[in-house]
Write a protein that holds these residues in place. Structure first.
Motif, short mmCIF file in Angstrom:
data_model
loop_
_atom_site.label_atom_id
_atom_site.label_comp_id
_atom_site.label_asym_id
_atom_site.label_seq_id
_atom_site.Cartn_x
_atom_site.Cartn_y
_atom_site.Cartn_z
N SER A 124 81.25 33.71 98.48
CA SER A 124 81.09 32.08 97.60
C SER A 124 81.13 31.21 98.71
O SER A 124 80.63 30.09 98.27
CB SER A 124 82.14 32.05 96.62
OG SER A 124 83.58 31.91 97.25
N MET A 125 81.60 31.46 99.72
CA MET A 125 81.69 30.60 100.82
C MET A 125 80.67 30.41 101.80
O MET A 125 80.51 29.72 102.80
CB MET A 125 83.01 30.60 101.66
CG MET A 125 84.20 30.52 100.98
SD MET A 125 85.91 30.98 101.74
CE MET A 125 85.54 29.88 103.49
N GLY A 126 79.58 31.49 101.45
CA GLY A 126 78.57 31.44 102.46
C GLY A 126 78.49 32.29 103.72
O GLY A 126 77.83 32.28 104.68
N ILE A 127 79.62 33.11 103.60
CA ILE A 127 80.06 34.05 104.78
C ILE A 127 79.27 35.19 104.46
O ILE A 127 79.67 35.96 103.65
CB ILE A 127 81.38 34.11 105.18
CG1 ILE A 127 82.10 32.75 105.50
CG2 ILE A 127 81.64 35.17 106.29
CD1 ILE A 127 83.56 32.77 105.67
N ILE A 128 78.68 35.96 105.31
CA ILE A 128 77.93 37.42 105.19
C ILE A 128 78.89 38.49 105.57
O ILE A 128 79.25 38.51 106.82
CB ILE A 128 76.79 37.49 106.40
CG1 ILE A 128 75.73 36.27 105.94
CG2 ILE A 128 76.01 38.95 105.91
CD1 ILE A 128 74.81 35.90 106.96
N THR A 129 79.07 39.40 104.81
CA THR A 129 80.10 40.28 104.98
C THR A 129 79.30 41.82 105.10
O THR A 129 78.63 42.21 104.41
CB THR A 129 81.15 40.41 103.99
OG1 THR A 129 80.77 40.77 102.71
CG2 THR A 129 81.95 39.21 103.89
N LEU A 130 79.84 42.66 105.91
CA LEU A 130 79.60 44.14 105.89
C LEU A 130 81.04 44.68 106.04
O LEU A 130 81.96 44.39 106.60
CB LEU A 130 78.77 44.49 107.12
CG LEU A 130 78.67 45.63 107.49
CD1 LEU A 130 77.94 46.50 106.28
CD2 LEU A 130 78.21 46.22 108.93
N THR A 131 80.99 45.77 105.01
CA THR A 131 82.38 46.52 104.72
C THR A 131 82.29 47.83 104.72
O THR A 131 81.28 48.42 104.49
CB THR A 131 83.05 45.99 103.45
OG1 THR A 131 82.90 44.92 103.21
CG2 THR A 131 84.48 46.28 103.32
N THR A 132 83.31 48.61 105.30
CA THR A 132 83.30 50.14 105.23
C THR A 132 84.35 50.69 104.53
O THR A 132 85.43 49.99 104.05
CB THR A 132 83.68 50.58 106.82
OG1 THR A 132 85.11 50.21 107.13
CG2 THR A 132 82.91 50.12 107.81
N ASP A 133 83.97 51.84 104.01
CA ASP A 133 85.11 52.68 103.45
C ASP A 133 84.77 54.09 103.24
O ASP A 133 83.46 54.29 103.12
CB ASP A 133 85.21 52.44 101.85
CG ASP A 133 86.72 52.48 101.36
OD1 ASP A 133 86.79 53.83 101.00
OD2 ASP A 133 87.50 51.56 101.25
N SER A 134 85.66 55.02 103.47
CA SER A 134 85.42 56.39 103.22
C SER A 134 85.42 57.11 101.85
O SER A 134 84.78 58.21 101.74
CB SER A 134 86.32 57.17 104.24
OG SER A 134 87.65 56.79 103.57
N ASN A 135 85.87 56.28 100.93
CA ASN A 135 85.69 56.63 99.30
C ASN A 135 84.57 56.33 99.05
O ASN A 135 84.24 55.33 98.65
CB ASN A 135 86.98 56.21 98.79
CG ASN A 135 87.16 56.46 97.24
OD1 ASN A 135 86.16 56.74 96.79
ND2 ASN A 135 88.25 56.18 96.93
N THR A 136 83.75 57.42 98.47
CA THR A 136 82.43 57.11 97.65
C THR A 136 82.27 56.29 96.71
O THR A 136 81.47 55.49 96.05
CB THR A 136 81.65 58.47 97.87
OG1 THR A 136 82.38 59.25 96.91
CG2 THR A 136 81.43 58.93 98.88
N SER A 137 83.60 56.71 95.67
CA SER A 137 83.88 55.45 94.54
C SER A 137 83.86 54.06 94.87
O SER A 137 83.36 53.22 94.22
CB SER A 137 85.03 56.07 93.70
OG SER A 137 84.65 57.53 93.37
N ARG A 138 84.52 54.01 96.02
CA ARG A 138 84.87 52.57 96.43
C ARG A 138 83.56 52.04 96.93
O ARG A 138 83.30 50.87 96.58
CB ARG A 138 85.97 52.22 97.36
CG ARG A 138 87.41 52.73 96.89
CD ARG A 138 87.86 51.66 96.45
NE ARG A 138 89.10 51.65 95.86
CZ ARG A 138 90.40 51.79 96.54
NH1 ARG A 138 90.40 51.71 97.84
NH2 ARG A 138 91.54 51.98 95.67
#
Length: 340
Positions: free
Chosen positions: A187-201
């Motif tokens: 919502s602030m215009g910041i570009i995010t990339l995120t990691t997680d090992s849980n396929t459901s997440r």
């Protein structure tokens, strides 16, 4: 009343607890409607953090006011409210300097935090001072309201890291705090990339339009683009990955709790690449801003995926601690389910 207490190291129990303190002139008694399980609660049960024995856990909560002290002026019985668990003393040198997150405490023993070093909100009722109770507007759902405290935590880290629109941020881990952060940052215009090992997440994050990948995919993603302007470690043991992922002149923000984790800091690498390592600490007077942001992001309520009664606490924690593929995102307790 019923409550969930840490009765031994890494061991919870449902207890009967009756507060012995009378309702003082500036205090408020609240029936808890929802109280969320936080990563710090999980860290204590998993042995990654110490927990104070005998304390009722829980620090993310919303409820309905039951009684108020005779000098309370801003809150009335029957009001929907959200609770700030960080109970600063308001008198020490840090509090007088408007740095309540560094509070020395009334007995010089540090900031009093409900659910950490004093009784918290995994209980049917909770009593606190008027200054730590905020009205919950009617247009904010219970589910969004229970995330106000996590929002305040995120805002504190955004402020300390000086994140600005257009920057690219890597978030390591996509648990509830990370998802709250991603929605706010988007919502602030910041570009995010995120990691997680849980396929459901991963699937849940993508259903919200967020960019979430498995950690094994991270190196490939970073090989095709510039390194990130900043990295937040929400797991608590990802400093090595963060160091390899941040650009020269970038920032690494410590967020997740893991008291057992140590990292041999490559000081020269940090020095010659001008990488800042940021520890924001507790939030500082962020609740009013958190409430305003929550009103603009009703989709936050989707993060509350599972509800449990206090009696079923063991099932709730087992789901989060022992199911690596759990579809649960944010689990909350419903101490007084008749309000829902």
């Amino acid at each position: 009343m019923k409550a969930i207490s840490l009765i031994d190291k890494q061991q919870l129990s449902l207890i009967n607890h009756e507060p012995i303190d009378a309702l003082t002139a500036h205090n408020i008694e609240i029936d808890i409607v929802l109280s969320g399980i936080c990563g710090t609660d999980l860290a204590v049960l998993a042995g990654r953090e110490e927990g104070q024995i005998g304390i009722i856990r829980g620090h993310e909560a919303v409820g309905i006011v039951l009684n108020v002290g005779k000098h309370v002026t801003t809150i009335r019985p029957g009001m929907r409210v959200v609770i700030d668990p960080n109970e600063y003393c308001a008198n020490c040198e840090h509090c007088r300097a408007a740095k309540t997150h560094l509070c020395n405490g009334k007995k010089n023993n540090g900031l009093a935090i409900a659910g950490v070093n004093k009784h918290g909100t995994f209980a049917q009722r909770f009593i606190t001072h008027e200054r730590f109770v905020h009205p919950l507007p009617d247009d904010i759902s219970w589910e969004t309201g229970v995330l106000i405290e996590p929002i305040a935590c995120i805002l504190n880290n955004i402020d300390k890291a000086s994140l600005i629109p257009g920057e690219r941020l890597l978030i390591l881990g996509s648990g509830p705090m990370s998802l709250v952060a991603q929605l706010i940052l988007r919502s602030m215009g910041i570009i995010t990339l995120t990691t997680d090992s849980n396929t459901s997440r991963i699937a849940f994050g993508r259903s919200l339009g967020l960019d979430v990948v498995h950690p094994n995919e991270l190196a490939m993603r970073l090989s095709t683009q510039e390194k990130m302007d900043a990295v937040i470690d929400t797991v608590g043991n990802q400093l090595e990955t963060a160091t390899h992922s941040v650009r020269r002149g970038g920032r690494i923000i410590l967020f997740g709790f893991n008291g057992n984790y140590q990292y041999p800091l490559p000081a020269k690498h940090f020095l010659i690449n001008a990488i800042s390592l940021i520890a924001a600490g507790e939030y500082n007077q962020h609740f009013p801003r958190a409430l305003n942001i929550a009103r603009r992001l009703p989709e936050l309520a989707k993060l509350v995926t599972h509800r449990y009664t206090l009696e079923n606490y063991s099932h709730a924690f087992d789901e989060l601690l022992n199911n690596p593929c759990t579809p649960a995102v944010k689990i909350v307790f419903t101490p007084n389910p008749h309000y829902l």
